[in-house]
Write a protein that holds these residues in place. Sequence first.
Motif, mmCIF file in Angstrom:
data_model
loop_
_atom_site.group_PDB
_atom_site.id
_atom_site.type_symbol
_atom_site.label_atom_id
_atom_site.label_comp_id
_atom_site.label_asym_id
_atom_site.label_seq_id
_atom_site.Cartn_x
_atom_site.Cartn_y
_atom_site.Cartn_z
ATOM 1 N N ALA A 165 54.658 -8.103 29.593
ATOM 2 C CA ALA A 165 53.956 -8.976 28.661
ATOM 3 C C ALA A 165 53.433 -10.298 29.243
ATOM 4 N N ALA A 166 54.469 -10.834 30.400
ATOM 5 C CA ALA A 166 54.069 -12.091 30.993
ATOM 6 C C ALA A 166 53.290 -11.904 32.066
ATOM 7 N N GLY A 167 52.719 -10.777 32.579
ATOM 8 C CA GLY A 167 52.058 -10.582 33.922
ATOM 9 C C GLY A 167 52.883 -10.666 34.983
ATOM 10 N N GLU A 168 54.028 -10.757 35.030
ATOM 11 C CA GLU A 168 54.702 -10.975 36.280
ATOM 12 C C GLU A 168 55.211 -9.412 37.028
ATOM 13 N N ASN A 169 55.529 -9.857 38.319
ATOM 14 C CA ASN A 169 55.700 -8.762 39.286
ATOM 15 C C ASN A 169 57.213 -8.700 39.466
ATOM 16 N N ALA A 170 57.707 -7.308 40.460
ATOM 17 C CA ALA A 170 58.884 -7.320 40.618
ATOM 18 C C ALA A 170 58.785 -6.429 42.175
ATOM 19 N N LEU A 171 59.607 -7.159 42.995
ATOM 20 C CA LEU A 171 59.692 -6.573 44.389
ATOM 21 C C LEU A 171 61.324 -6.054 44.514
ATOM 22 N N LEU A 172 61.488 -4.672 44.883
ATOM 23 C CA LEU A 172 62.795 -3.974 44.754
ATOM 24 C C LEU A 172 62.933 -3.942 46.312
ATOM 25 N N ILE A 173 63.657 -4.608 47.216
ATOM 26 C CA ILE A 173 63.576 -4.301 48.480
ATOM 27 C C ILE A 173 65.037 -4.136 48.981
ATOM 28 N N GLY A 174 65.229 -3.144 49.875
ATOM 29 C CA GLY A 174 66.456 -3.014 50.557
ATOM 30 C C GLY A 174 66.728 -1.519 51.162
ATOM 31 N N LYS A 175 68.178 -1.233 51.419
ATOM 32 C CA LYS A 175 68.316 -0.042 52.525
ATOM 33 C C LYS A 175 67.841 1.083 51.877
ATOM 34 N N PRO A 176 67.637 2.249 52.402
ATOM 35 C CA PRO A 176 67.271 3.444 52.095
ATOM 36 C C PRO A 176 68.285 4.137 51.147
ATOM 37 N N GLY A 177 68.124 4.703 50.006
ATOM 38 C CA GLY A 177 68.915 5.740 49.230
ATOM 39 C C GLY A 177 69.699 4.778 48.296
ATOM 40 N N THR A 178 69.404 3.388 48.255
ATOM 41 C CA THR A 178 70.157 2.552 47.174
ATOM 42 C C THR A 178 69.825 2.549 45.920
ATOM 43 N N GLY A 179 68.947 3.311 45.599
ATOM 44 C CA GLY A 179 68.463 3.462 44.089
ATOM 45 C C GLY A 179 67.069 2.643 43.621
ATOM 46 N N LYS A 180 66.453 2.306 44.580
ATOM 47 C CA LYS A 180 65.243 1.447 44.156
ATOM 48 C C LYS A 180 64.315 2.247 43.676
ATOM 49 N N SER A 181 63.921 3.354 43.954
ATOM 50 C CA SER A 181 62.894 4.228 43.500
ATOM 51 C C SER A 181 63.507 4.835 42.096
ATOM 52 N N HIS A 182 64.381 5.098 41.729
ATOM 53 C CA HIS A 182 65.085 5.585 40.636
ATOM 54 C C HIS A 182 64.963 4.545 39.504
ATOM 55 N N ILE A 183 65.121 3.072 39.787
ATOM 56 C CA ILE A 183 65.108 2.060 39.134
ATOM 57 C C ILE A 183 63.737 1.955 38.609
ATOM 58 N N ALA A 184 62.700 1.793 39.765
ATOM 59 C CA ALA A 184 61.372 1.563 39.385
ATOM 60 C C ALA A 184 60.807 2.848 38.570
ATOM 61 N N LYS A 185 61.047 4.158 38.695
ATOM 62 C CA LYS A 185 60.720 5.343 38.062
ATOM 63 C C LYS A 185 61.300 5.127 36.348
ATOM 64 N N ALA A 186 62.323 4.583 36.279
ATOM 65 C CA ALA A 186 63.206 4.620 35.061
ATOM 66 C C ALA A 186 62.309 3.519 34.164
ATOM 67 N N ILE A 187 61.968 2.257 34.848
ATOM 68 C CA ILE A 187 61.178 1.128 34.137
ATOM 69 C C ILE A 187 59.777 1.533 33.728
ATOM 70 N N ALA A 188 59.393 2.445 34.802
ATOM 71 C CA ALA A 188 57.902 2.957 34.499
ATOM 72 C C ALA A 188 57.822 3.962 33.482
ATOM 73 N N TYR A 189 58.878 4.779 33.303
ATOM 74 C CA TYR A 189 59.079 5.835 32.016
ATOM 75 C C TYR A 189 59.247 5.032 30.679
ATOM 76 N N GLN A 190 60.204 3.967 30.837
ATOM 77 C CA GLN A 190 60.433 3.310 29.660
ATOM 78 C C GLN A 190 58.934 2.526 29.213
ATOM 79 N N ALA A 191 58.274 1.966 30.195
ATOM 80 C CA ALA A 191 56.904 1.356 29.884
ATOM 81 C C ALA A 191 56.052 2.360 28.838
ATOM 82 N N ILE A 192 56.130 3.622 29.650
ATOM 83 C CA ILE A 192 55.086 4.869 29.007
ATOM 84 C C ILE A 192 55.662 4.949 27.506
ATOM 85 N N ARG A 193 57.003 5.121 27.379
ATOM 86 C CA ARG A 193 57.609 5.268 25.994
ATOM 87 C C ARG A 193 57.279 4.094 25.129
ATOM 88 N N GLN A 194 56.932 2.867 25.549
ATOM 89 C CA GLN A 194 56.580 1.654 24.797
ATOM 90 C C GLN A 194 54.964 1.661 24.801
#
Length: 248
Positions: free
Chosen positions: A91-120
């Motif tokens: 709603a605020a037009g902001e971004n998010a950078l998820l940076i870090g080591k491989p396998g620490t869950g960045k993609s899971h978190i991004a996909k979960a937020i994306a799916y939540q956005a679709i549900r809304q």
Amino acid sequence: MKSLSANYRNRCPGISETRMLQAQGTNQPFLETLSLILQDELDRRQSRLIERRYQQSGLEEKLTFAEFDWSFNPKLPRQACFQLQTLAFIAAGENALLIGKPGTGKSHIAKAIAYQAIRQSHKVQYIETDDFFQRHALSPAAQREVRLRNIIDCDLLVLDDLFLSRTIPDDAGALLQALIHQRYKLHRSVIVTSNRVVQDWGAYLNDNTMSTTILDRLMHHCHLLEFDGRSYRLKHAAETLARETKSN
């Protein structure tokens, strides 16, 4: 005299059998039954809309935070992740950078937020970035134009695993810069996940000026989340190996 069943059907064609039986069994007032029927139809349309937007998003799995093992890496930015899941940043037009080591869950978190956005009811585009760069270069011009329009116009764009490969196609940097710039002008949100620290992006783009331009727009009104800890993938691989060894 017409039966109650016929009366309901005549006054509201298309009434569901379930609602009709409920109305008959409880002597439910017609207007109350009609209200429930209308709500059923709204719910069906909303479900179809959500499913259609999911199919158009590029996501291949419906992940949620409930499936994520937060206890495995207790130092992950859990509170910041849940704050993103509220979708206030869209709603605020902001971004998010998820940076870090491989396998620490960045993609899971991004996909979960994306799916939540679709549900809304938000329009979402999810991209595995390196694969997108390769496919884009090989696509017909008309197809590229439609794809880029969808990417620029959606409410939330997820660029997953940016710079997973050390090298990207020659025109990929310019394409990335154009996408980020266009969405910045429209105040549309972007989530980027990457194993590469932002200080190294210039080297992967082979252009420090371009890297600065991209980061300038991404990090203006941005949530920066750092992911550290052990790899979930290695954990699962070790558990699988242990089970196989035990069974043998």
